[in-house]
Scaffold this active site. Sequence first.
Site, PDB file in Angstrom:
ATOM      1  N   SER A   2      16.112  11.238 -16.918  1.00 54.26           N
ATOM      2  CA  SER A   2      16.031  11.919 -18.214  1.00 54.26           C
ATOM      3  C   SER A   2      16.220  10.906 -19.342  1.00 54.26           C
ATOM      4  O   SER A   2      17.296  10.315 -19.499  1.00 54.26           O
ATOM      5  CB  SER A   2      17.121  12.988 -18.288  1.00 54.26           C
ATOM      6  OG  SER A   2      17.135  13.541 -19.578  1.00 54.26           O
ATOM      7  N   HIS A  27      11.489  11.565 -17.398  1.00 58.28           N
ATOM      8  CA  HIS A  27      11.558  12.951 -17.881  1.00 58.28           C
ATOM      9  C   HIS A  27      11.842  12.913 -19.383  1.00 58.28           C
ATOM     10  O   HIS A  27      12.861  12.380 -19.821  1.00 58.28           O
ATOM     11  CB  HIS A  27      12.664  13.698 -17.129  1.00 58.28           C
ATOM     12  CG  HIS A  27      12.773  15.135 -17.495  1.00 58.28           C
ATOM     13  ND1 HIS A  27      12.017  16.117 -16.903  1.00 58.28           N
ATOM     14  CD2 HIS A  27      13.566  15.765 -18.404  1.00 58.28           C
ATOM     15  CE1 HIS A  27      12.317  17.291 -17.419  1.00 58.28           C
ATOM     16  NE2 HIS A  27      13.262  17.114 -18.341  1.00 58.28           N
ATOM     17  N   ASP A  29      12.341  15.074 -22.738  1.00 55.85           N
ATOM     18  CA  ASP A  29      12.644  16.393 -23.293  1.00 55.85           C
ATOM     19  C   ASP A  29      12.167  16.474 -24.735  1.00 55.85           C
ATOM     20  O   ASP A  29      12.643  15.728 -25.598  1.00 55.85           O
ATOM     21  CB  ASP A  29      14.149  16.641 -23.217  1.00 55.85           C
ATOM     22  CG  ASP A  29      14.592  16.904 -21.788  1.00 55.85           C
ATOM     23  OD1 ASP A  29      14.028  17.805 -21.159  1.00 55.85           O
ATOM     24  OD2 ASP A  29      15.489  16.188 -21.302  1.00 55.85           O
ATOM     25  N   MET A  31      11.969  18.905 -27.934  1.00 50.88           N
ATOM     26  CA  MET A  31      12.588  20.131 -28.475  1.00 50.88           C
ATOM     27  C   MET A  31      12.185  20.311 -29.936  1.00 50.88           C
ATOM     28  O   MET A  31      12.023  19.324 -30.657  1.00 50.88           O
ATOM     29  CB  MET A  31      14.111  20.022 -28.377  1.00 50.88           C
ATOM     30  CG  MET A  31      14.592  19.682 -26.969  1.00 50.88           C
ATOM     31  SD  MET A  31      16.388  19.718 -26.837  1.00 50.88           S
ATOM     32  CE  MET A  31      16.598  19.086 -25.174  1.00 50.88           C
ATOM     33  N   HIS A  60       8.548  17.520 -20.755  1.00 49.99           N
ATOM     34  CA  HIS A  60       9.123  18.862 -20.715  1.00 49.99           C
ATOM     35  C   HIS A  60       9.107  19.424 -22.138  1.00 49.99           C
ATOM     36  O   HIS A  60       9.926  19.038 -22.978  1.00 49.99           O
ATOM     37  CB  HIS A  60      10.551  18.762 -20.153  1.00 49.99           C
ATOM     38  CG  HIS A  60      11.277  20.071 -20.098  1.00 49.99           C
ATOM     39  ND1 HIS A  60      12.625  20.155 -19.814  1.00 49.99           N
ATOM     40  CD2 HIS A  60      10.848  21.349 -20.275  1.00 49.99           C
ATOM     41  CE1 HIS A  60      12.990  21.428 -19.838  1.00 49.99           C
ATOM     42  NE2 HIS A  60      11.935  22.166 -20.119  1.00 49.99           N
ATOM     43  N   MET A  62       9.876  21.960 -24.734  1.00 46.69           N
ATOM     44  CA  MET A  62      10.721  23.115 -25.093  1.00 46.69           C
ATOM     45  C   MET A  62      10.401  23.462 -26.538  1.00 46.69           C
ATOM     46  O   MET A  62      11.211  23.256 -27.455  1.00 46.69           O
ATOM     47  CB  MET A  62      12.196  22.746 -24.920  1.00 46.69           C
ATOM     48  CG  MET A  62      12.606  22.666 -23.463  1.00 46.69           C
ATOM     49  SD  MET A  62      14.127  21.707 -23.223  1.00 46.69           S
ATOM     50  CE  MET A  62      13.424  20.083 -23.165  1.00 46.69           C
ATOM     51  N   MET A 131      14.986  25.585 -14.428  1.00 47.41           N
ATOM     52  CA  MET A 131      16.115  25.116 -15.246  1.00 47.41           C
ATOM     53  C   MET A 131      17.419  25.567 -14.592  1.00 47.41           C
ATOM     54  O   MET A 131      17.605  26.760 -14.339  1.00 47.41           O
ATOM     55  CB  MET A 131      16.041  25.689 -16.667  1.00 47.41           C
ATOM     56  CG  MET A 131      14.887  25.186 -17.523  1.00 47.41           C
ATOM     57  SD  MET A 131      14.774  23.386 -17.693  1.00 47.41           S
ATOM     58  CE  MET A 131      16.411  22.956 -18.301  1.00 47.41           C
ATOM     59  N   ASP A 169      16.230  20.836 -13.178  1.00 51.99           N
ATOM     60  CA  ASP A 169      16.636  20.134 -14.403  1.00 51.99           C
ATOM     61  C   ASP A 169      17.941  20.718 -14.927  1.00 51.99           C
ATOM     62  O   ASP A 169      17.990  21.897 -15.291  1.00 51.99           O
ATOM     63  CB  ASP A 169      15.515  20.277 -15.444  1.00 51.99           C
ATOM     64  CG  ASP A 169      15.760  19.486 -16.710  1.00 51.99           C
ATOM     65  OD1 ASP A 169      16.687  18.654 -16.737  1.00 51.99           O
ATOM     66  OD2 ASP A 169      14.999  19.697 -17.680  1.00 51.99           O
TER      67      ASP A 169
HETATM   68  C1  DX5 Z   1      17.978  19.976 -20.662  1.00 46.45           C
HETATM   69  C2  DX5 Z   1      17.896  18.508 -20.334  1.00 46.45           C
HETATM   70  C3  DX5 Z   1      19.133  18.123 -19.600  1.00 46.45           C
HETATM   71  C4  DX5 Z   1      19.303  16.662 -19.245  1.00 46.45           C
HETATM   72  C5  DX5 Z   1      19.848  16.513 -17.886  1.00 46.45           C
HETATM   73  O1  DX5 Z   1      16.970  20.398 -21.414  1.00 46.45           O
HETATM   74  O2  DX5 Z   1      16.717  18.221 -19.611  1.00 46.45           O
HETATM   75  O3  DX5 Z   1      19.165  18.914 -18.475  1.00 46.45           O
HETATM   76  O4  DX5 Z   1      18.144  15.932 -19.332  1.00 46.45           O
HETATM   77  O5  DX5 Z   1      21.019  15.865 -17.946  1.00 46.45           O
HETATM   78  P1  DX5 Z   1      22.444  16.445 -17.483  1.00 46.45           P
HETATM   79  O6  DX5 Z   1      22.729  15.750 -16.183  1.00 46.45           O
HETATM   80  O7  DX5 Z   1      23.336  16.000 -18.582  1.00 46.45           O
HETATM   81  O8  DX5 Z   1      22.358  17.927 -17.343  1.00 46.45           O
HETATM   82 ZN    ZN Z   2      14.225  18.674 -19.331  1.00 47.11          ZN
END
Ligand code: DX5
Ligand code: ZN
Length: 196
Positions: A2, A27, A29, A31, A60, A62, A131, A169
């Site tokens: 991540s 990965h 994220d 948002m 990913h 969101m 998730m 995730d």
């Molecule tokens: C959520 C993220 C988190 C992160 C994962 O949207 O995707 O889940 O990257 O890291 P930890 O291990 O902190 O949950």
């Molecule tokens: Zn994610």
Amino acid sequence: ASLMCVDFANIRDSIRALEAARVEYLHIDIMDGSFVPNFTLGPDFVKSLRSMTDIPCDIHLMVWEPERHIASFSPRAGDIVSVHAESTVHLQRTLQMIKDTGAHAAIALNPATPLYSMDYVVDDLDAVLVMTVNPGYAGQKLVPAALQKIGETRKYLNEHKSHALIEVDGNVSLENAVKMREQGADIFVAGTSSLF
Ligand code: DX5
Ligand code: ZN
């Protein structure tokens, strides 16, 4: 791995370390501060990453109406792009848009999102992102019902003769990863929980 969890001041070193560890996907994220209550990375970050490494991206999304943003990430063969079941009125079309770029298409399911959200798109899926925390923040605790849901997702995919992979995730600690694997998870997002 991540990327929202890396040390941004030393991103090149982090990328080299992830390459040395033979991490299979980065990965990322994305948002929008509305679909989830936070902001993180964006298209310019992905562009910079591409200039630093050939590790495929696992994007990913969101965000609301992800179909409006897919092209700005220039998805390519070998990448994964995930969109949340509730984030678009035109889920099937959005999954096909992702496939048209050459990337793998995935549906993301929040902890409270039912499996029947996949009912009419299961043939369009290369992966299901289950998730295991509510999306938005790193460092959260596993939602207990999520473990069982991974197993139920595996059963659902088998029943629908789907070869889609299951990605998990959120709070993928070494301890939780073993349990997630037992339930049928294939791809594990490693974040702050995955340090040892
Ligand atoms: C959520 C993220 C988190 C992160 C994962 O949207 O995707 O889940 O990257 O890291 P930890 O291990 O902190 O949950
Ligand atoms: Zn994610």
